[in-house]
Design a protein around this motif. Structure first.
Motif, PDB file in Angstrom:
ATOM      1  N   TRP A   1     -33.076 -10.279 -61.998  1.00 36.37           N
ATOM      2  CA  TRP A   1     -32.316  -9.204 -61.135  1.00 36.37           C
ATOM      3  C   TRP A   1     -32.245  -8.684 -60.537  1.00 36.37           C
ATOM      4  CZ3 TRP A   1     -31.915  -3.138 -62.594  1.00 36.37           C
ATOM      5  CH2 TRP A   1     -30.827  -3.336 -62.706  1.00 36.37           C
ATOM      6  N   ALA A   2     -33.586  -8.397 -59.975  1.00 41.56           N
ATOM      7  CA  ALA A   2     -33.742  -8.010 -58.248  1.00 41.56           C
ATOM      8  C   ALA A   2     -33.489  -9.052 -57.375  1.00 41.56           C
ATOM      9  CB  ALA A   2     -35.572  -7.386 -57.891  1.00 41.56           C
ATOM     10  N   VAL A   3     -33.984  -9.873 -57.550  1.00 41.53           N
ATOM     11  CA  VAL A   3     -33.467 -10.949 -55.908  1.00 41.53           C
ATOM     12  C   VAL A   3     -31.970 -10.684 -56.435  1.00 41.53           C
ATOM     13  CG1 VAL A   3     -33.500 -13.319 -55.714  1.00 41.53           C
ATOM     14  CG2 VAL A   3     -35.008 -11.975 -56.344  1.00 41.53           C
ATOM     15  N   GLY A   4     -30.832 -11.419 -57.994  1.00 39.76           N
ATOM     16  CA  GLY A   4     -29.907 -11.248 -57.660  1.00 39.76           C
ATOM     17  C   GLY A   4     -28.910 -10.095 -56.834  1.00 39.76           C
ATOM     18  N   MET A   5     -29.748  -8.963 -56.652  1.00 40.76           N
ATOM     19  CA  MET A   5     -28.965  -7.654 -57.220  1.00 40.76           C
ATOM     20  C   MET A   5     -29.184  -8.093 -55.660  1.00 40.76           C
ATOM     21  SD  MET A   5     -30.027  -3.540 -58.322  1.00 40.76           S
ATOM     22  CE  MET A   5     -31.457  -4.505 -57.674  1.00 40.76           C
ATOM     23  N   ALA A   6     -30.845  -8.092 -55.257  1.00 39.58           N
ATOM     24  CA  ALA A   6     -30.446  -8.003 -53.480  1.00 39.58           C
ATOM     25  C   ALA A   6     -29.490  -9.126 -52.600  1.00 39.58           C
ATOM     26  CB  ALA A   6     -31.868  -7.878 -53.080  1.00 39.58           C
ATOM     27  N   ILE A   7     -29.310  -9.915 -53.429  1.00 38.92           N
ATOM     28  CA  ILE A   7     -28.584 -11.478 -52.814  1.00 38.92           C
ATOM     29  C   ILE A   7     -26.968 -10.834 -52.309  1.00 38.92           C
ATOM     30  CG2 ILE A   7     -27.464 -13.742 -52.977  1.00 38.92           C
ATOM     31  CD1 ILE A   7     -30.341 -14.875 -53.759  1.00 38.92           C
ATOM     32  N   ALA A   8     -26.397 -10.245 -53.813  1.00 38.40           N
ATOM     33  CA  ALA A   8     -24.963 -10.120 -54.526  1.00 38.40           C
ATOM     34  C   ALA A   8     -24.479  -8.849 -54.087  1.00 38.40           C
ATOM     35  CB  ALA A   8     -24.704 -10.529 -55.894  1.00 38.40           C
ATOM     36  N   GLY A   9     -25.765  -7.802 -53.640  1.00 39.31           N
ATOM     37  CA  GLY A   9     -25.500  -7.225 -52.943  1.00 39.31           C
ATOM     38  C   GLY A   9     -23.868  -5.903 -53.735  1.00 39.31           C
ATOM     39  N   ASP A  10     -23.334  -5.530 -52.891  1.00 37.62           N
ATOM     40  CA  ASP A  10     -22.666  -4.253 -53.911  1.00 37.62           C
ATOM     41  C   ASP A  10     -21.086  -4.871 -53.889  1.00 37.62           C
ATOM     42  OD1 ASP A  10     -21.512  -2.230 -55.623  1.00 37.62           O
ATOM     43  OD2 ASP A  10     -21.129  -0.780 -53.254  1.00 37.62           O
ATOM     44  N   HIS A  11     -20.888  -6.083 -54.631  1.00 37.91           N
ATOM     45  CA  HIS A  11     -19.706  -7.169 -54.675  1.00 37.91           C
ATOM     46  C   HIS A  11     -18.922  -6.739 -55.406  1.00 37.91           C
ATOM     47  CE1 HIS A  11     -17.325  -9.984 -53.907  1.00 37.91           C
ATOM     48  NE2 HIS A  11     -17.272 -10.774 -54.782  1.00 37.91           N
TER      49      HIS A  11
END
Length: 207
Positions: free
Chosen positions: A40-50
């Motif tokens: 989730w940490a990686v996914g959150m950083a990649i996806a951003g506030d999309h």
């Protein structure tokens, strides 16, 4: 009730009820928590506030669900080992947190597929996410005070479960850059806690 146990160079999760958690349960809980947190940490950083449906929402949603599965297992382990204590208030808080977490899971599914966004139904489930994270803070504080989870596990639990109050304000202030701060705190908190649990060998009552 039994007192917390300490052994030289180690920590122990101490249960005060007969239904103690076996070592395999502790290790699998830790592994799931560590993997889910990093994902989730990686996914959150990649996806951003999309916003909107797309690969970003699918990535963020899938990794968030994996993290939430790890949180659910962590809460169950805390409940079974009476990490906050064995009184009716502690049991009630865990049950309430179960309701909040279930609502947060529904919110994650809705956001993953961008369903009902902006409707009263979406807002009701979306509210469960901050409620569940805020309750995790209180549980973490109480686990530290109860001292049934000892040593590094005790303090890592407190640090991990303080994520809502240590990271979200940063995200609200600096937006996308704050997501990297939130991701780093997740890894240093929940992921490290997962690793500590994954290498643990015993969860049993003291004599």
């Amino acid at each position: 009730m039994t007192a917390p146990s300490r052994t030289a160079g180690s920590t122990r999760l101490v249960a005060t009820r007969p239904d103690t958690a076996p070592a395999t349960t502790v290790r699998t809980t830790g592994a799931l928590l560590a993997v889910g947190t990093v994902a989730w940490a990686v996914g959150m950083a990649i996806a951003g506030d999309h916003e909107g449906f797309g690969w970003q929402s699918l990535l963020g949603g899938a990794t968030a669900l994996l993290f939430q599965a790890g949180i659910a297992r962590l809460l169950l382990l805390q409940y079974r080992t009476a990490a906050m204590g064995d009184g009716p208030l502690a049991r009630g808080v865990y049950r309430l947190q179960g309701v909040f977490l279930a609502g947060a899971v529904v919110s994650t599914v809705l956001d993953t597929f961008w369903l009902l966004h902006g409707t009263p139904v979406w807002m009701a489930f979306d509210l469960c996410w901050p409620l569940s994270m805020a309750t995790m803070v209180g549980i973490g504080v109480r686990v530290a005070i109860a001292n049934r989870w000892t040593g590094s596990i005790r303090w890592t639990t407190l640090w991990a479960q303080s994520w809502f109050v240590t990271s979200i304000p940063v995200v609200l202030i600096v937006r996308d850059a704050g997501l990297w701060v939130a991701s780093a705190q997740l890894i240093s908190g929940y992921a490290v806690l997962g690793l500590l649990l994954a290498r643990h060998e015993t969860v049993r009552p003291t004599r």
